[in-house]
Design a protein around this motif. Structure first.
Motif, PDB file in Angstrom:
ATOM      1  N   GLU A 400      -6.808   2.827   6.285  1.00  0.00           N
ATOM      2  CA  GLU A 400      -5.629   2.695   7.139  1.00  0.00           C
ATOM      3  C   GLU A 400      -5.238   1.229   7.317  1.00  0.00           C
ATOM      4  O   GLU A 400      -4.068   0.859   7.154  1.00  0.00           O
ATOM      5  CB  GLU A 400      -5.895   3.336   8.500  1.00  0.00           C
ATOM      6  N   GLN A 401      -6.208   0.382   7.651  1.00  0.00           N
ATOM      7  CA  GLN A 401      -5.885  -1.026   7.890  1.00  0.00           C
ATOM      8  C   GLN A 401      -5.452  -1.729   6.606  1.00  0.00           C
ATOM      9  O   GLN A 401      -4.513  -2.527   6.610  1.00  0.00           O
ATOM     10  CB  GLN A 401      -7.098  -1.737   8.504  1.00  0.00           C
ATOM     11  N   ALA A 402      -6.124  -1.437   5.502  1.00  0.00           N
ATOM     12  CA  ALA A 402      -5.753  -2.068   4.232  1.00  0.00           C
ATOM     13  C   ALA A 402      -4.379  -1.602   3.774  1.00  0.00           C
ATOM     14  O   ALA A 402      -3.601  -2.387   3.208  1.00  0.00           O
ATOM     15  CB  ALA A 402      -6.805  -1.764   3.177  1.00  0.00           C
ATOM     16  N   ALA A 403      -4.054  -0.330   3.996  1.00  0.00           N
ATOM     17  CA  ALA A 403      -2.743   0.188   3.594  1.00  0.00           C
ATOM     18  C   ALA A 403      -1.621  -0.462   4.391  1.00  0.00           C
ATOM     19  O   ALA A 403      -0.529  -0.702   3.861  1.00  0.00           O
ATOM     20  CB  ALA A 403      -2.710   1.705   3.763  1.00  0.00           C
ATOM     21  N   LEU A 404      -1.865  -0.765   5.659  1.00  0.00           N
ATOM     22  CA  LEU A 404      -0.852  -1.461   6.452  1.00  0.00           C
ATOM     23  C   LEU A 404      -0.619  -2.879   5.916  1.00  0.00           C
ATOM     24  O   LEU A 404       0.513  -3.373   5.911  1.00  0.00           O
ATOM     25  CB  LEU A 404      -1.276  -1.501   7.921  1.00  0.00           C
ATOM     26  N   HIS A 405      -1.689  -3.519   5.464  1.00  0.00           N
ATOM     27  CA  HIS A 405      -1.520  -4.834   4.837  1.00  0.00           C
ATOM     28  C   HIS A 405      -0.777  -4.693   3.501  1.00  0.00           C
ATOM     29  O   HIS A 405       0.019  -5.567   3.135  1.00  0.00           O
ATOM     30  CB  HIS A 405      -2.882  -5.495   4.620  1.00  0.00           C
ATOM     31  N   VAL A 430       3.608 -13.724  -2.918  1.00  0.00           N
ATOM     32  CA  VAL A 430       2.752 -12.562  -3.155  1.00  0.00           C
ATOM     33  C   VAL A 430       2.982 -12.134  -4.596  1.00  0.00           C
ATOM     34  O   VAL A 430       4.122 -11.922  -5.003  1.00  0.00           O
ATOM     35  CB  VAL A 430       3.087 -11.392  -2.206  1.00  0.00           C
ATOM     36  N   THR A 431       1.928 -12.011  -5.359  1.00  0.00           N
ATOM     37  CA  THR A 431       2.089 -11.652  -6.765  1.00  0.00           C
ATOM     38  C   THR A 431       2.113 -10.137  -6.940  1.00  0.00           C
ATOM     39  O   THR A 431       1.505  -9.410  -6.147  1.00  0.00           O
ATOM     40  CB  THR A 431       0.946 -12.228  -7.608  1.00  0.00           C
ATOM     41  N   PRO A 432       2.780  -9.646  -7.980  1.00  0.00           N
ATOM     42  CA  PRO A 432       2.742  -8.207  -8.264  1.00  0.00           C
ATOM     43  C   PRO A 432       1.319  -7.706  -8.492  1.00  0.00           C
ATOM     44  O   PRO A 432       0.982  -6.585  -8.122  1.00  0.00           O
ATOM     45  CB  PRO A 432       3.592  -8.083  -9.539  1.00  0.00           C
ATOM     46  N   GLU A 433       0.481  -8.564  -9.082  1.00  0.00           N
ATOM     47  CA  GLU A 433      -0.905  -8.153  -9.347  1.00  0.00           C
ATOM     48  C   GLU A 433      -1.668  -7.885  -8.061  1.00  0.00           C
ATOM     49  O   GLU A 433      -2.518  -6.994  -8.012  1.00  0.00           O
ATOM     50  CB  GLU A 433      -1.620  -9.238 -10.167  1.00  0.00           C
ATOM     51  N   GLN A 434      -1.387  -8.663  -7.013  1.00  0.00           N
ATOM     52  CA  GLN A 434      -2.050  -8.423  -5.732  1.00  0.00           C
ATOM     53  C   GLN A 434      -1.722  -7.032  -5.201  1.00  0.00           C
ATOM     54  O   GLN A 434      -2.606  -6.299  -4.741  1.00  0.00           O
ATOM     55  CB  GLN A 434      -1.632  -9.483  -4.709  1.00  0.00           C
ATOM     56  N   VAL A 435      -0.448  -6.684  -5.262  1.00  0.00           N
ATOM     57  CA  VAL A 435      -0.019  -5.374  -4.756  1.00  0.00           C
ATOM     58  C   VAL A 435      -0.619  -4.254  -5.598  1.00  0.00           C
ATOM     59  O   VAL A 435      -1.116  -3.255  -5.066  1.00  0.00           O
ATOM     60  CB  VAL A 435       1.521  -5.300  -4.745  1.00  0.00           C
ATOM     61  N   GLU A 436      -0.607  -4.410  -6.897  1.00  0.00           N
ATOM     62  CA  GLU A 436      -1.136  -3.358  -7.777  1.00  0.00           C
ATOM     63  C   GLU A 436      -2.649  -3.206  -7.615  1.00  0.00           C
ATOM     64  O   GLU A 436      -3.168  -2.086  -7.594  1.00  0.00           O
ATOM     65  CB  GLU A 436      -0.784  -3.687  -9.230  1.00  0.00           C
ATOM     66  N   GLN A 437      -3.354  -4.320  -7.490  1.00  0.00           N
ATOM     67  CA  GLN A 437      -4.807  -4.241  -7.345  1.00  0.00           C
ATOM     68  C   GLN A 437      -5.186  -3.583  -6.034  1.00  0.00           C
ATOM     69  O   GLN A 437      -6.102  -2.750  -5.981  1.00  0.00           O
ATOM     70  CB  GLN A 437      -5.426  -5.641  -7.435  1.00  0.00           C
ATOM     71  N   LEU A 438      -4.488  -3.939  -4.960  1.00  0.00           N
ATOM     72  CA  LEU A 438      -4.789  -3.336  -3.666  1.00  0.00           C
ATOM     73  C   LEU A 438      -4.463  -1.845  -3.687  1.00  0.00           C
ATOM     74  O   LEU A 438      -5.207  -1.026  -3.127  1.00  0.00           O
ATOM     75  CB  LEU A 438      -4.003  -4.056  -2.564  1.00  0.00           C
ATOM     76  N   THR A 439      -3.374  -1.457  -4.326  1.00  0.00           N
ATOM     77  CA  THR A 439      -3.039  -0.031  -4.455  1.00  0.00           C
ATOM     78  C   THR A 439      -4.139   0.711  -5.212  1.00  0.00           C
ATOM     79  O   THR A 439      -4.544   1.814  -4.824  1.00  0.00           O
ATOM     80  CB  THR A 439      -1.695   0.138  -5.189  1.00  0.00           C
ATOM     81  N   SER A 440      -4.632   0.123  -6.284  1.00  0.00           N
ATOM     82  CA  SER A 440      -5.708   0.751  -7.062  1.00  0.00           C
ATOM     83  C   SER A 440      -6.973   0.924  -6.224  1.00  0.00           C
ATOM     84  O   SER A 440      -7.641   1.962  -6.292  1.00  0.00           O
ATOM     85  CB  SER A 440      -6.026  -0.097  -8.297  1.00  0.00           C
ATOM     86  N   GLN A 475       3.859   3.005  -2.601  1.00  0.00           N
ATOM     87  CA  GLN A 475       3.505   2.111  -3.696  1.00  0.00           C
ATOM     88  C   GLN A 475       3.047   2.886  -4.933  1.00  0.00           C
ATOM     89  O   GLN A 475       3.309   2.477  -6.062  1.00  0.00           O
ATOM     90  CB  GLN A 475       2.425   1.120  -3.256  1.00  0.00           C
ATOM     91  N   MET A 476       2.373   4.000  -4.722  1.00  0.00           N
ATOM     92  CA  MET A 476       1.963   4.834  -5.857  1.00  0.00           C
ATOM     93  C   MET A 476       3.201   5.318  -6.623  1.00  0.00           C
ATOM     94  O   MET A 476       3.238   5.317  -7.856  1.00  0.00           O
ATOM     95  CB  MET A 476       1.137   6.020  -5.372  1.00  0.00           C
ATOM     96  N   ILE A 477       4.236   5.729  -5.877  1.00  0.00           N
ATOM     97  CA  ILE A 477       5.465   6.208  -6.522  1.00  0.00           C
ATOM     98  C   ILE A 477       6.180   5.058  -7.218  1.00  0.00           C
ATOM     99  O   ILE A 477       6.625   5.178  -8.364  1.00  0.00           O
ATOM    100  CB  ILE A 477       6.386   6.880  -5.488  1.00  0.00           C
ATOM    101  N   ARG A 478       6.291   3.929  -6.551  1.00  0.00           N
ATOM    102  CA  ARG A 478       6.987   2.785  -7.133  1.00  0.00           C
ATOM    103  C   ARG A 478       6.293   2.307  -8.409  1.00  0.00           C
ATOM    104  O   ARG A 478       6.950   1.823  -9.332  1.00  0.00           O
ATOM    105  CB  ARG A 478       7.046   1.641  -6.123  1.00  0.00           C
TER     106      ARG A 478
END
Length: 615
Positions: A400-405, A430-440, A475-478
């Motif tokens: 929950e907390q990580a998803a809010l970030h 903020v890099t795209p890789e940061q967002v993708e890695q956190l989503t993974s 983010q999964m959909i995007r």
């Protein structure tokens, strides 16, 4: 075939030249023929060209300030000529022979090893030229019986002796290592009345002394060194990028020191080290060394010791997260330390792992950066915890907390520049890789125990409002990770092991299965609405998620019906999001909606709750 012998005396040596009458005129260089008691070559008198070159070398050397010939210049000229004729042993032998014959005092003046070394030190010759010249002097001995004893220092060094490798010296005992280190840390007054300093070399020797001990011996040695000695040691080793004689240690040397001393250390000695090496120079090397080298039991104890500080000290929280991630590969140990932390402490770990820094780039402009390097390792380490109600609670809190970030970082990211200006003079990087890695990483933690974590999210507070799960799903959909979304729905419908009947699960008396399914479906609908307000665009997104690609349209005649949304009409007041809630609803084998009053109610309630709070 006969040989004639001609003898002559010159200077300090006598040479015997042997002529093979059958080959004297062929003009070729021949290897020496061995004659008892001497060595000979198949040649005539000294080569005139070699004699002429010798005369040139002896007559044209530069002079020094009082008019004397420079010995180094003369040596350099000879060496260069010998090197230039490498591979012509007869010529080299003749040249050296001519030098000895023409210069009566060469061995007492310039034809000496120290002059050869001086010529090298003064860069008159190269080391390669020196080595080739040495072979030329050796050829003079071999081919012309030149005096090897007088040329000894100019000849090639003898080959190394071949024999068994001697055994290494035994490692020091702890007492010996302690005394060795105490001597080097001694700062008593030196011979000039100043306190003795600890040199760079002595600091390296201390590291080496520790490295020779076993890990448990290193802990014992640390215990025997008092706090004052540790303080002197740490103070002398503070950063010195150059690694000068009297300077401290470089960054790499500090890391090596920490790697060595923390290996085998117990909690008490780690705490003493942390206190003594409190200089900022040592913060990163110490933390990395503890994470990589300290025993697992010591790391567990240190995490629990830091627990009281993580809510108020972000650096303590970051260190704790780093230590927890270092336990990856030992799920029981991870479970023990995470289960021992409170909800507030777990939340503090996640917040500390998103470190914000502001960089003033001039002209009133600042760049805000986010370091998330510790967050994904923390989440993926937690994902490896064995499934249980307790671990599901921990995973849900972290998720929950990580998803809010994730939501915050994604909102700041501009896909074209990776930095979006949000206020005058301010930009967020903020890099795209940061967002993708956190989503993974969030996907891994959710799929590690899909039903357990989703149930903990749906029943927890405030996660039951769906803010975290909706941010993740969007983010999964995007990112086009539709197959992963389908897999999550399938697990919610059929169980984590995909071996249960969807209808029976949905009708479970407690309504929990229906509730978590509606909770996730609601996050999908909210995400689609947030991505696009256009009904047709929403339909395309939903079609991509719920298409029958790799999926049976009726989910094996009893699962979630996923095709209905594709042909939903937009006439009237209908919205595709509402139809989605219907289409994800479980069906019986005939394709009819499962009739169960309580499950239907909780399914609708959970889905609509998430939609309401996230669109």
């Amino acid at each position: 075939m006969g040989f004639s012998i001609e003898g002559r005396t010159s200077g300090f040596s006598q040479f015997y030249r042997y002529t093979d009458s059958a080959h004297a005129a062929d003009g070729e260089n021949h290897p020496p023929s061995l004659i008892p008691g001497t060595q000979a070559r198949k040649s005539g008198e000294i080569d005139p060209a070699a004699r002429a070159k010798a005369e040139e070398i002896l007559s044209s050397s530069e002079t020094n300030f009082i008019g004397e010939n420079s010995f180094e210049d003369r040596m350099a000229r000879l060496v260069k000529e010998l090197a230039a004729n490498d591979g012509k042993p007869q010529y080299q032998a003749d040249l050296v022979s001519a030098i000895i014959e023409l210069d009566q005092g060469e061995f007492d003046s310039w034809l000496r090893p120290e002059i050869l070394q001086n010529a090298l030190d003064e860069k008159r010759i190269t080391s390669q030229e020196r080595d080739k010249a040495r072979q030329g002097f050796q050829n003079a001995v071999d081919y012309c019986a030149a005096p090897g004893d007088r040329l000894k220092g100019l000849l090639p060094p003898p080959p190394p002796m071949v024999g068994p490798t001697p055994p290494p010296p035994p490692p020091p005992t702890v007492d010996e290592a302690k005394r060795y280190i105490e001597i080097r840390l001694d700062q008593n007054t030196g011979p000039w009345g100043w306190p003795n300093d600890v040199s760079h070399q002595e600091l390296l020797e201390i590291t080496n002394q520790f490295s020779q001990l076993r890990p448990e011996q290193r802990n014992d040695l640390l215990r025997r060194l008092d706090d004052g000695q540790l303080k002197v040691w740490a103070g002398e080793g503070t950063s010195d990028p150059s690694g000068t004689f009297w300077g401290g240690l470089t960054g790499e040397e500090q890391q090596e020191l920490m790697n060595v001393v923390v290996e085998g250390a117990d909690l008490q000695q780690l705490q003493r080290l942390q206190h003594a090496f409190a200089d900022p120079d040592y913060e990163k090397p110490f933390r990395e060394a503890v994470a990589k080298k300290a025993p697992a039991a010591t790391k567990e104890a240190l995490i629990k010791d830091l627990a009281d500080d993580v809510e108020n000290d972000p650096e303590a929280a970051r260190f704790s997260a780093q230590l927890i991630a270092s336990l990856q590969g030992d799920p029981p140990a991870v479970a023990r330390v995470l289960d021992s932390l409170t909800r507030a402490q777990l939340e503090a770990l996640v917040h500390a792992c998103v470190k914000q820094d502001t960089i003033n780039v001039g002209n009133g402009f600042v760049l805000v950066t986010y370091d998330t390097s510790l967050l994904s390792p923390l989440l993926e380490t937690a994902a490896a915890m064995p499934a249980s109600p307790e671990s599901a609670e921990v995973k849900a809190i972290l998720f929950e907390q990580a998803a809010l970030h994730l939501k915050e970082l994604a909102a700041l990211r501009d896909p074209s520049t990776a930095a979006t200006t949000r206020a005058a003079g301010q930009a967020f990087a903020v890099t795209p890789e940061q967002v993708e890695q956190l989503t993974s990483s969030l996907s891994r933690i959710l799929t590690s125990d899909t039903n357990g974590v989703m149930r903990a999210l749906e029943t927890g507070s405030p996660s039951r409002l769906g803010r975290g799960i909706s941010a993740f799903t969007e983010q999964m959909i995007r990112q086009g990770r539709n197959d992963e979304i389908k897999a999550i729905i399938d697990k919610l419908s059929r169980g984590n092991d995909l071996n249960e009947d969807p209808s029976a699960r949905f009708k479970a008396p407690d309504g929990r299965n229906a509730q978590v399914l509606g909770y996730f479906v609601g996050s999908i609908q909210a995400s689609v609405r947030n991505i696009s307000k256009d009904a047709e665009a929403q339909a395309e997104l939903l079609k991509a998620i719920f298409s029958a690609s790799g999926y049976d349209a009726a989910a094996a005649a009893g699962g979630v019906l996923i095709d209905a949304v594709v042909d939903v009409e937009t006439e009237g007041q209908k919205k595709r999001g509402d139809e989605l809630v219907e289409s994800a609803y479980p069906r019986d084998p005939d394709g009819q909606p499962v009739e169960a009053v309580n499950p239907e109610t909780v399914y609708d309630t959970a889905a609509l709750r998430v939609i309401q709070h996230n669109t």
